[in-house]
Every structure is written in C-alpha cells, then in structure tokens.
Design an enzyme around this catalytic site. Structure first.
Site, short mmCIF file in Angstrom:
data_model
loop_
_atom_site.label_atom_id
_atom_site.label_comp_id
_atom_site.label_asym_id
_atom_site.label_seq_id
_atom_site.Cartn_x
_atom_site.Cartn_y
_atom_site.Cartn_z
N HIS A 1 0.83 -1.21 0.00
CA HIS A 1 0.00 0.00 0.00
C HIS A 1 0.87 1.26 0.00
O HIS A 1 1.36 1.67 1.05
CB HIS A 1 -0.88 0.03 1.26
CG HIS A 1 -1.79 -1.15 1.37
ND1 HIS A 1 -3.14 -1.07 1.14
CD2 HIS A 1 -1.53 -2.43 1.71
CE1 HIS A 1 -3.68 -2.25 1.31
NE2 HIS A 1 -2.73 -3.10 1.67
N GLY B 1 -2.88 -4.28 11.62
CA GLY B 1 -3.37 -4.78 10.33
C GLY B 1 -4.87 -4.96 10.44
O GLY B 1 -5.62 -4.40 9.61
N ASP C 1 -9.48 6.01 8.23
CA ASP C 1 -10.94 5.93 8.27
C ASP C 1 -11.38 4.54 8.74
O ASP C 1 -12.36 4.41 9.48
CB ASP C 1 -11.51 6.18 6.87
CG ASP C 1 -11.13 7.55 6.34
OD1 ASP C 1 -11.49 8.55 6.97
OD2 ASP C 1 -10.44 7.60 5.30
N GLY C 2 -10.66 3.53 8.27
CA GLY C 2 -11.03 2.15 8.63
C GLY C 2 -11.00 1.94 10.13
O GLY C 2 -11.91 1.36 10.72
N ILE D 1 -10.77 8.51 1.72
CA ILE D 1 -10.69 7.39 0.77
C ILE D 1 -10.56 6.08 1.56
O ILE D 1 -9.81 6.01 2.54
CB ILE D 1 -9.45 7.53 -0.15
CG1 ILE D 1 -9.60 8.71 -1.11
CG2 ILE D 1 -9.18 6.25 -0.94
CD1 ILE D 1 -10.59 8.52 -2.23
N HIS E 1 -4.46 3.16 -3.11
CA HIS E 1 -4.57 2.58 -1.77
C HIS E 1 -3.71 1.31 -1.63
O HIS E 1 -2.89 1.22 -0.74
CB HIS E 1 -6.04 2.26 -1.43
CG HIS E 1 -6.18 1.40 -0.22
ND1 HIS E 1 -6.43 1.92 1.02
CD2 HIS E 1 -6.04 0.07 -0.05
CE1 HIS E 1 -6.44 0.93 1.89
NE2 HIS E 1 -6.23 -0.19 1.27
N GLU F 1 -16.00 -5.57 26.07
CA GLU F 1 -15.11 -6.74 26.11
C GLU F 1 -13.96 -6.60 25.12
O GLU F 1 -12.81 -6.92 25.42
CB GLU F 1 -15.90 -8.03 25.81
CG GLU F 1 -16.96 -8.38 26.85
CD GLU F 1 -18.27 -7.61 26.65
OE1 GLU F 1 -18.41 -6.92 25.62
OE2 GLU F 1 -19.15 -7.70 27.52
N PHE G 1 -19.00 -14.47 25.96
CA PHE G 1 -18.66 -13.20 25.31
C PHE G 1 -17.18 -13.13 24.91
O PHE G 1 -16.68 -12.08 24.52
CB PHE G 1 -19.07 -12.02 26.18
CG PHE G 1 -20.53 -12.11 26.58
CD1 PHE G 1 -21.48 -12.51 25.63
CD2 PHE G 1 -20.95 -11.86 27.87
CE1 PHE G 1 -22.83 -12.64 25.99
CE2 PHE G 1 -22.29 -11.99 28.22
CZ PHE G 1 -23.24 -12.38 27.28
N HIS H 1 -26.17 -17.37 27.05
CA HIS H 1 -25.03 -17.20 27.95
C HIS H 1 -24.23 -18.49 28.15
O HIS H 1 -23.21 -18.47 28.81
CB HIS H 1 -25.51 -16.71 29.32
CG HIS H 1 -25.89 -15.25 29.33
ND1 HIS H 1 -26.68 -14.69 28.36
CD2 HIS H 1 -25.56 -14.24 30.18
CE1 HIS H 1 -26.84 -13.40 28.61
NE2 HIS H 1 -26.17 -13.09 29.70
C1 LIG Z 1 -10.71 -5.45 10.49
C2 LIG Z 1 -10.26 -5.20 9.09
N1 LIG Z 1 -11.17 -5.16 8.10
C3 LIG Z 1 -10.79 -4.99 6.82
C4 LIG Z 1 -9.47 -4.83 6.50
C5 LIG Z 1 -9.02 -4.71 5.05
N2 LIG Z 1 -8.63 -3.30 4.78
C6 LIG Z 1 -7.35 -2.92 4.83
S1 LIG Z 1 -7.16 -1.28 4.53
C7 LIG Z 1 -8.81 -1.08 4.33
C8 LIG Z 1 -9.37 0.29 4.00
C9 LIG Z 1 -9.02 1.22 5.05
O1 LIG Z 1 -9.32 2.52 4.68
P1 LIG Z 1 -8.53 3.68 5.37
O2 LIG Z 1 -8.37 3.41 6.80
O3 LIG Z 1 -9.20 4.95 4.99
O4 LIG Z 1 -7.10 3.58 4.74
P2 LIG Z 1 -6.56 4.34 3.44
O5 LIG Z 1 -7.44 3.93 2.30
O6 LIG Z 1 -6.66 5.77 3.73
O7 LIG Z 1 -5.16 3.85 3.28
C10 LIG Z 1 -9.49 -2.28 4.48
C11 LIG Z 1 -10.95 -2.43 4.35
C12 LIG Z 1 -8.55 -4.87 7.57
N3 LIG Z 1 -7.23 -4.74 7.37
N4 LIG Z 1 -8.97 -5.02 8.84
#
Ligand SMILES: Cc1ncc(C[n+]2csc(CCOP(=O)(O)OP(=O)(O)O)c2C)c(N)n1
Length: 657
Positions: free
Chosen positions: A31, A120, A158-159, A190, A262, A408, A434, A470
């Site tokens: 990336h 990650g 954003d993720g 993005i 990306h 949790e 849980f 539970h």
């Molecule tokens: C829990 C989880 N879900 C999905 C992913 C796959 N994934 C990696 S980067 C990404 C997009 C993230 O977007 P953002 O945080 O905005 O990163 P940018 O595009 O700005 O690099 C996804 C869905 C992951 N690594 N972890």
C-alpha cells in the site's frame, strides 16, 4: 524547534514517500497511498516531537508510536530505516513482504525493534494504544514524572475509526482522561471501495468530542499547522484527536487522491512522474547523506533524553522496584502457590472455580505488585477483584483494578496495550460466551505472544438459568483453535491455583482461564508440589490394568470420578484423566502422553461440543457432551436433560470394554 529547515523537512518526508513507492513496486504488492499521504504528518511527529532512541528500542520512558492503519506498514519501515534502527537496513526494505524479512506485509511485533505492536486488523491499534496510555499513567502514579513521562501517538485511518472497537476505545480513553494519548487521523476521505461518502457520514470530530476528547483539524501537508496541532494536543489534559486532512498517495501526480493508490504498486511510469513531481532525482532505495544526517538528529535527541533518564533512574529511591517491575519478575509466585495448594488439598473446599480463582488471586496479587486486574462490568460474577484492590479512576491512577465497562473487545485490546507497554501484567474477566466479543484481540495477544490473562467465567450449561445465550457450547473449541493460546479449564480449587501460576509466570503466551459458576469438590486431595496442570493432562485415578480411560475437563471431572466409582462397583477398572489444558498436554514428551492416555478405549466428557478432542479421542472412542445449544433451567436439570451424567459415561464405557 529552533533553526528548523523547512525545505529539508519536506525532503525528509519525500524520503519516506520514495522508499514506500519503491518498496511496494519491488514487492509488486503493498500500500503506497497511506505512507505517501501521511509522510508529512509522520515526519513532523518524529522530527519535532517523538522521544525515542533507536539504539535502545525498549527504553521504558520512550514515546510509543502505533501505526493503527497497519496496511501502511511501509511508513513504519521507512521511518525505522531513516531513524537508524540497526535491524532495518536498506536490504530489509528491498525485501518488503518477502519470507524471512522483518518487513512483513503488516507490522509484526517482535519482527523488528521499535515495532510496538502488530497491526493490520483495523481498529486494534487505536484500542491497544489506549492500554499503553493507561499503563503510562498507572506507572506514572507509582513512580512519578522522573521515571515515567511519555506520550502515546497513533496514526489511524478511516477504517480504524469505522470499526466498532474504536467506539469502545474512544469511550474508555475519554472517560479516564488519558491526556497522553494523541491520535492523528489520516482524514483522506478514501477507503478501498472509493470515497468515504459511499459508507460513512459521521462527524468524527463531534464523535470524539462527545466522548470527552480534545479535537482539532489541520492541513496534513502543512508542517507548521501539523506541529501547532500536536503542541496543542500535548498541552491539553484530555486525550486528543487531530483530523489531518491529507491527499492519499500525495506525490504521485496522476493517481493521488483516488482509491487506486490505496493498495497497489504505482507502476514505473507513475513512479517516474512522482520523482519529477517531488523533485526526487535519486535512484530507488538511495537516500542522500544530507537526509540521513537530518533523520539521525532525531535519534541523537532521543539518545540524550535517554541518558538524562538513566541518570535520574540511577539515583532514584524506587530504582530497584522499577527495574523489577519492568523485568516482570514473577520468581516469587511458584513457592507462594505451592504453599497455598498444600492448604487447599488439606481443606478440600467445595467452591466454584470462579470462586477458587478469586481465592488464588489473593495469593497472586499479594505476591506480584505488577498484577493489574479488571472486568468488563462483571466484577461480582467474574470474582476478579481480590481484597484490597483499588479502582483506577479518572485522575486517580495509583489503583490496580480497572473497570473496563461493558466493552469486552476494548478491554482485551487495552490489556494487550498494558502488557506491551511493560511493567504491568494485566488480567481481565467477562462471561465465557462473550469471548466472541473480544476474539480479534485475543488472537492478537496470541500472535504477538503477550502474556495477558483472560478470566472467562460461566463456562457451560452449568451456569443454569441464564440460558443458551449465555451458555458456551462451541467456545472451547473455537478458542482452542487459536495457536499459542493456553485454554485452561480447571476442575477444582487446586487446579485453579495451578492455572493462575501458569498464567502469571507465562512470558510469551496468553492464557485463558475457563471457570465454572457452579460449586465443584476438590478432586486433588493429595498435595503435589509439582504443578500438574502444567502437564496439560494427568492421571487422577490410575488402577492397575485399566479397562477404560475416562477423560474430562473442569466441572465434568467430578462426573467422571463418580462414573469410575460406579464402574468399580461392577468390577470394571476405569482410569480417570483430568485434562485442564490440551495445548500444554500436546507439548509433553511422547512417552508421557502415551502413559496418560493408555491403550484402553476412552470416553471423553465435557459440557461442550466434541470438536477439538481429536488429540485425546480416536474415532472409535466415545464422547459425552453437547451437540447443540443449551437451555434455560437450573444447572442440575440441564445436565440430566442433555445427558451429561455419570450414568451416560458408564453406559458408553461398558459399550467399549
Ligand atoms: C478489520 C479489518 N477489516 C478490513 C481490512 C481490510 N482493509 C485494509 S485497509 C482497508 C481500507 C481502510 O481505509 P482507510 O483506513 O481509509 O485507509 P486508506 O485507504 O486511507 O489507506 C481495508 C478495508 C482490515 N485490514 N482489517
């Protein structure tokens, strides 16, 4: 910062951009977008603020940096190379994402110096950083500013902020007022699918503010703007979030700002265009000496801060205690547990193993000052709080018991952060059902090899009337499936004490204690100095020339013993094996395993599904357990209803003999 050469700082950032695009290109995967977009923010953070010494990567009072957006791993590797970490030479960057390289696809704790955690899985970083920032305040309350006085910085995308775990983390940090936590949000609008307006319209600044955070925005490509925001964040007593408005892939003139940068190499043509755009004439992986020297000054500043700190430690009244806690010294625990076990075998208490756990914690917490407990709002059920423990509260961090709230996942990630921070050893409880709510963080504990202890009570249909929502059924199997995680289900108070000894002396493996709500008799009535639970499984009853072997765990060991008695009345010889931890049993020498399992047919018994018993039972052996969800009723009736009884074991045994 005086005499700051702004043009040079931009070139320092471009060095990150160049290394990121060249390494991703060489690997033909990775990336480039995020490292190129956040290069200015990262450069300002490290160049002007970070207190780290690459020559002493574990220095306890260093600032922590967590790259929560772990897919941008090249940002971290480029930084480490430029900062002069000895184990991150240029060959490592050339081998990005290749087998055996330190530069794994996502940053992995333990692969290279200075990687504070594995990231990650999005959201884990920011939530783990909350634990690091909390540990900093807790240690500060114990030792003062002279020894503990650092910040935890996070770069999140954003993720990370969309993931649910971020809510738990933000809420907890805001409540506790963790002012040493600073999150730099890569506000590039993005994600993989495209613009963020495809999937979110949250006002993140308002969200953080609502949880008690200090919030700001800055232009993520304007160094002085970034620096001013970090200054203000440091000065504010609340945790801080800075929305850094950036352009993803900044520097790649035709691709920047779009989701194509990306997660794919830029390609030779675009890389050439980027070199021209950034005025970066240097060959791939080549850094001009002027910039190596500039980055070197960051390391030199850290080295001098560390030297001052070492001098303060040298003369500090709490020096010995501090060093002992940092080393996580657990040497006193085995003898304390052994003495306690002898008392238990004599007293033979009939208590739930969750109660036995509370009793063991009296010993553990009296012996290990670094132990820090907590629960996700189930303290009275998990029995995780031993006498004299003091609650950690906003502004009052001297305590040793954390109220994680009904979070949790946030709790598990925070515990990872506390353990990774160092100097404290966390355990925390919730209901076993849980465990699913915190599984991604448990998996990271195991992957990173951090010795967190999970206290999972109410471990089966034995919890009774709360019913199938539970009652764990598949959880043992699913947790046993995680590599490098000890799942320990003790049968009585003695095994519970042994389980705590294993958990709190473990160095590179997390442990998960699976504990009953219902009372269980002491089955280990003869004291042994040896920790038999550490064997994973052992013979509790061993008649000469056995005809059948009954193997059980936890609350079902009592039932297996009754079954063996019933068989004995009919003249049939049954051995009984208590098997509290399959993982530890699998690690025993082959002759020990063979001796315990014997050659007679076997009947396994556990109030859960059979999956995961493959090491203990062959295809022709029998299993008494669950095949579907439980039900709401008093526990004794449920055991009858689901036929997990001594009579069922006897009948299966007779079929096999
Ligand atoms: C829990 C989880 N879900 C999905 C992913 C796959 N994934 C990696 S980067 C990404 C997009 C993230 O977007 P953002 O945080 O905005 O990163 P940018 O595009 O700005 O690099 C996804 C869905 C992951 N690594 N972890």
């Amino acid at each position: 910062m005086k005499d700051l050469d702004m043009a040079q700082e931009t070139r320092m950032a471009n060095a990150i951009r160049a290394l990121a695009m060249d390494a991703v290109e060489q690997a033909k995967s990775g990336h480039p977008g995020m490292p190129m977009g956040m290069a200015d923010v990262a450069t300002v953070l490290f160049n002007r603020f970070m207190k780290i010494d690459p020559a002493a990567p574990k220095w306890p009072d260093r600032d922590r940096f967590v790259l929560s957006a772990g897919h941008g791993s090249m940002l971290l590797y480029a930084l480490h190379h430029l900062l002069g970490y000895a184990d991150m030479d240029i060959e490592q960057l050339k081998a990005f994402r290749q087998l055996g390289a330190r530069t794994a696809g996502h940053p992995e704790y333990g692969h290279a110096d200075g990687i504070e955690m594995t990231t990650g899985p999005l959201g884990q970083g920011i939530a783990t950083a909350v634990g690091m920032a909390l540990a900093e305040r807790m240690k500060n309350a114990r030792y003062g500013d002279d020894l503990v006085d650092h910040f935890t910085y996070v770069i999140a995308g954003d993720g990370c902020l969309m993931e649910g775990i971020s809510h738990e983390a933000i809420d907890l940090a805001g409540h506790l007022g963790l002012g040493r936590l600073i999150v730099l949000w890569d506000d590039n609008r993005i994600t993989i699918d495209g613009d963020t307006d495809l999937s979110t319209s949250t006002d993140q600044l308002a969200r953080f503010a609502a949880s008690g955070w200090h919030v700001q925005s800055c232009d993520g490509h304007a160094p002085n703007d970034i620096a001013a925001a970090i200054e203000a964040a440091k000065a504010d007593p609340r945790p801080s979030m800075i929305a850094c408005r950036t352009v993803i892939g900044f520097g790649a003139p035709n691709k920047q700002g779009g989701h194509d940068v990306h997660g794919a190499p830029l390609g030779a043509e675009e890389i050439a265009a980027a070199r021209a755009f950034l005025d970066w004439p240097h060959a791939p992986f080549e850094i001009p000496s002027e910039l190596t020297a500039a980055w070197g000054r960051v390391a030199a500043r850290g080295a001098s801060a560390r030297a001052n700190w070492e001098a303060r430690l040298q003369n500090h009244a709490a020096r010995a205690d501090f060093i002992k806690a940092e080393a996580d010294d657990t040497a006193a625990l085995p003898a304390a547990i052994a003495a306690y076990k002898a008392r238990l075998s004599a007293d033979k208490p009939k208590v739930a193993t969750r109660k036995a756990s509370e009793m063991a914690l009296e010993v553990v917490n009296a012996t290990l000052p670094q132990s820090v407990g907590g629960s996700a709002d189930l303290t009275g059920s998990n029995l995780t709080r031993s006498k004299g423990m003091v609650s950690v509260k906003p502004g009052a961090f001297a305590g040793n018991y954390i109220h994680y709230g009904i979070r949790e996942h946030g709790m598990a990630a925070a515990m990872n952060g506390i353990a990774l921070h160092g100097g404290l050893r966390p355990y925390g409880g919730t209901f076993m059902a849980f465990a699913d709510y915190c599984r991604p963080a448990i998996r990271l504990s195991a992957l990173m090899g951090v010795p967190v202890t999970y206290v999972m009570t109410h471990d089966s249909i034995g919890l009774g009337e709360d019913g199938p929502t539970h009652q764990p059924v598949e959880h043992l199997a699913s947790l046993r499936a995680i590599p490098n995680l000890n799942v320990i289900r003790p049968a009585d108070a003695v095994e519970t004490a042994e389980a705590w000894e294993i958990a709190m002396t473990s160095k590179a493996t997390p442990n998960l204690l699976v504990l009953s709500r219902q009372n269980l008799p002491t089955v280990r009535t003869t004291h042994t100095a040896e920790n038999l639970t550490a064997r994973g499984a052992y013979l509790l009853r061993d008649p000469e020339d056995r005809q059948v072997t009954l193997i059980a765990t936890g609350s079902e060991v009592e039932i297996a013993l009754v079954a063996a008695d019933q068989l004995a009345k009919e003249g049939l010889r049954a051995a009984v094996v208590s098997a509290p931890c399959f993982e530890l049993f699998a690690a025993q020498p082959r002759d020990y395993v063979t001796k315990v399992l014997g050659t007679a047919p076997r009947v396994g018994c556990e109030a859960a599904i059979r999956q995961g018993w493959g090491m203990l039972l062959g295809p022709t052996d029998a299993f008494v357990g669950m095949t579907g969800f439980g039900a709401s009723a008093p526990a004794p009736q449920l055991y009858q209803h689901f036929n997990i009884t001594a009579e069922a074991i006897v009948s299966e045994a007779k079929n096999l003999i």
